[in-house]
Design a protein around this motif. Sequence first.
Motif, PDB file in Angstrom:
ATOM      1  N   GLU A 106      -3.050   3.101  -8.329  1.00 32.06           N
ATOM      2  CA  GLU A 106      -4.286   2.678  -7.672  1.00 32.06           C
ATOM      3  C   GLU A 106      -4.117   1.249  -7.145  1.00 32.06           C
ATOM      4  O   GLU A 106      -3.406   0.442  -7.745  1.00 32.06           O
ATOM      5  CB  GLU A 106      -5.445   2.680  -8.655  1.00 32.06           C
ATOM      6  CG  GLU A 106      -5.872   4.050  -9.109  1.00 32.06           C
ATOM      7  CD  GLU A 106      -7.017   3.947 -10.083  1.00 32.06           C
ATOM      8  OE1 GLU A 106      -8.156   3.698  -9.637  1.00 32.06           O
ATOM      9  OE2 GLU A 106      -6.760   4.110 -11.285  1.00 32.06           O
ATOM     10  N   TYR A 107      -4.812   0.956  -6.056  1.00 32.48           N
ATOM     11  CA  TYR A 107      -4.766  -0.399  -5.515  1.00 32.48           C
ATOM     12  C   TYR A 107      -6.102  -0.747  -4.880  1.00 32.48           C
ATOM     13  O   TYR A 107      -6.890   0.128  -4.547  1.00 32.48           O
ATOM     14  CB  TYR A 107      -3.644  -0.555  -4.487  1.00 32.48           C
ATOM     15  CG  TYR A 107      -3.827   0.284  -3.247  1.00 32.48           C
ATOM     16  CD1 TYR A 107      -4.499  -0.215  -2.143  1.00 32.48           C
ATOM     17  CD2 TYR A 107      -3.339   1.583  -3.183  1.00 32.48           C
ATOM     18  CE1 TYR A 107      -4.683   0.567  -1.002  1.00 32.48           C
ATOM     19  CE2 TYR A 107      -3.507   2.366  -2.064  1.00 32.48           C
ATOM     20  CZ  TYR A 107      -4.181   1.854  -0.975  1.00 32.48           C
ATOM     21  OH  TYR A 107      -4.372   2.623   0.153  1.00 32.48           O
ATOM     22  N   ASN A 164       1.884   6.638  -6.754  1.00 33.33           N
ATOM     23  CA  ASN A 164       0.576   7.019  -7.281  1.00 33.33           C
ATOM     24  C   ASN A 164      -0.044   5.956  -8.190  1.00 33.33           C
ATOM     25  O   ASN A 164      -0.496   6.253  -9.290  1.00 33.33           O
ATOM     26  CB  ASN A 164       0.662   8.369  -8.000  1.00 33.33           C
ATOM     27  CG  ASN A 164      -0.691   9.020  -8.118  1.00 33.33           C
ATOM     28  OD1 ASN A 164      -1.563   8.804  -7.281  1.00 33.33           O
ATOM     29  ND2 ASN A 164      -0.874   9.810  -9.156  1.00 33.33           N
ATOM     30  N   ILE A 189       0.842  -1.201   0.000  1.00 35.71           N
ATOM     31  CA  ILE A 189       0.000   0.000   0.000  1.00 35.71           C
ATOM     32  C   ILE A 189       0.875   1.249   0.000  1.00 35.71           C
ATOM     33  O   ILE A 189       0.632   2.195  -0.757  1.00 35.71           O
ATOM     34  CB  ILE A 189      -0.967  -0.016   1.194  1.00 35.71           C
ATOM     35  CG1 ILE A 189      -2.032  -1.102   0.985  1.00 35.71           C
ATOM     36  CG2 ILE A 189      -1.606   1.366   1.406  1.00 35.71           C
ATOM     37  CD1 ILE A 189      -2.869  -1.391   2.215  1.00 35.71           C
ATOM     38  N   SER A 190       1.900   1.251   0.822  1.00 34.91           N
ATOM     39  CA  SER A 190       2.810   2.393   0.899  1.00 34.91           C
ATOM     40  C   SER A 190       3.503   2.646  -0.438  1.00 34.91           C
ATOM     41  O   SER A 190       3.616   3.799  -0.889  1.00 34.91           O
ATOM     42  CB  SER A 190       3.848   2.155   1.998  1.00 34.91           C
ATOM     43  OG  SER A 190       4.771   3.203   2.040  1.00 34.91           O
ATOM     44  N   CYS A 229       2.417   1.728  -3.452  1.00 27.63           N
ATOM     45  CA  CYS A 229       1.400   2.212  -4.394  1.00 27.63           C
ATOM     46  C   CYS A 229       1.104   3.687  -4.176  1.00 27.63           C
ATOM     47  O   CYS A 229       1.016   4.457  -5.146  1.00 27.63           O
ATOM     48  CB  CYS A 229       0.119   1.383  -4.266  1.00 27.63           C
ATOM     49  SG  CYS A 229       0.256  -0.289  -4.927  1.00 27.63           S
ATOM     50  N   GLU A 230       0.969   4.087  -2.934  1.00 34.31           N
ATOM     51  CA  GLU A 230       0.679   5.492  -2.637  1.00 34.31           C
ATOM     52  C   GLU A 230       1.858   6.392  -2.993  1.00 34.31           C
ATOM     53  O   GLU A 230       1.668   7.506  -3.472  1.00 34.31           O
ATOM     54  CB  GLU A 230       0.281   5.642  -1.174  1.00 34.31           C
ATOM     55  CG  GLU A 230      -1.082   5.029  -0.891  1.00 34.31           C
ATOM     56  CD  GLU A 230      -1.479   5.036   0.574  1.00 34.31           C
ATOM     57  OE1 GLU A 230      -0.626   5.316   1.440  1.00 34.31           O
ATOM     58  OE2 GLU A 230      -2.669   4.742   0.842  1.00 34.31           O
ATOM     59  N   THR A 231       3.071   5.904  -2.783  1.00 34.31           N
ATOM     60  CA  THR A 231       4.270   6.695  -3.087  1.00 34.31           C
ATOM     61  C   THR A 231       4.399   6.967  -4.575  1.00 34.31           C
ATOM     62  O   THR A 231       4.759   8.077  -4.980  1.00 34.31           O
ATOM     63  CB  THR A 231       5.535   5.977  -2.577  1.00 34.31           C
ATOM     64  OG1 THR A 231       5.439   5.839  -1.157  1.00 34.31           O
ATOM     65  CG2 THR A 231       6.796   6.736  -2.932  1.00 34.31           C
ATOM     66  N   ASN A 271     -14.166   5.182  -8.300  1.00 33.78           N
ATOM     67  CA  ASN A 271     -12.959   6.011  -8.461  1.00 33.78           C
ATOM     68  C   ASN A 271     -12.767   6.386  -9.935  1.00 33.78           C
ATOM     69  O   ASN A 271     -11.753   6.071 -10.527  1.00 33.78           O
ATOM     70  CB  ASN A 271     -11.722   5.268  -7.949  1.00 33.78           C
ATOM     71  CG  ASN A 271     -11.794   4.976  -6.487  1.00 33.78           C
ATOM     72  OD1 ASN A 271     -11.546   5.851  -5.667  1.00 33.78           O
ATOM     73  ND2 ASN A 271     -12.154   3.753  -6.143  1.00 33.78           N
TER      74      ASN A 271
END
Length: 76
Positions: A42-43, A40, A33-34, A36-38, A75
């Motif tokens: 989607e997950y 950008n 998750i980290s 993916c967020e870093t 989304n």
Amino acid sequence: KIDFEILACACLDTRILFVINDELNEYISQDLISICETINIEYVVLQNISRMDYHPDIAGMNEIYKQIFNHFENNR
């Protein structure tokens, strides 16, 4: 190793969705998750997938489809 940033640039009109298995341990899931967020990406973290012998059965495959479809619907 997959370079998701290059992949995202190469597919400008494409949405990339990283699917995270609900049976991974919490530390691996949080790291994914980290990441993916870093970068950008989607997950979706799958939840409550029906399985037979550690693999999704027909009900589980339908649930995976629904969760991915719902992610894209919510989304846009």
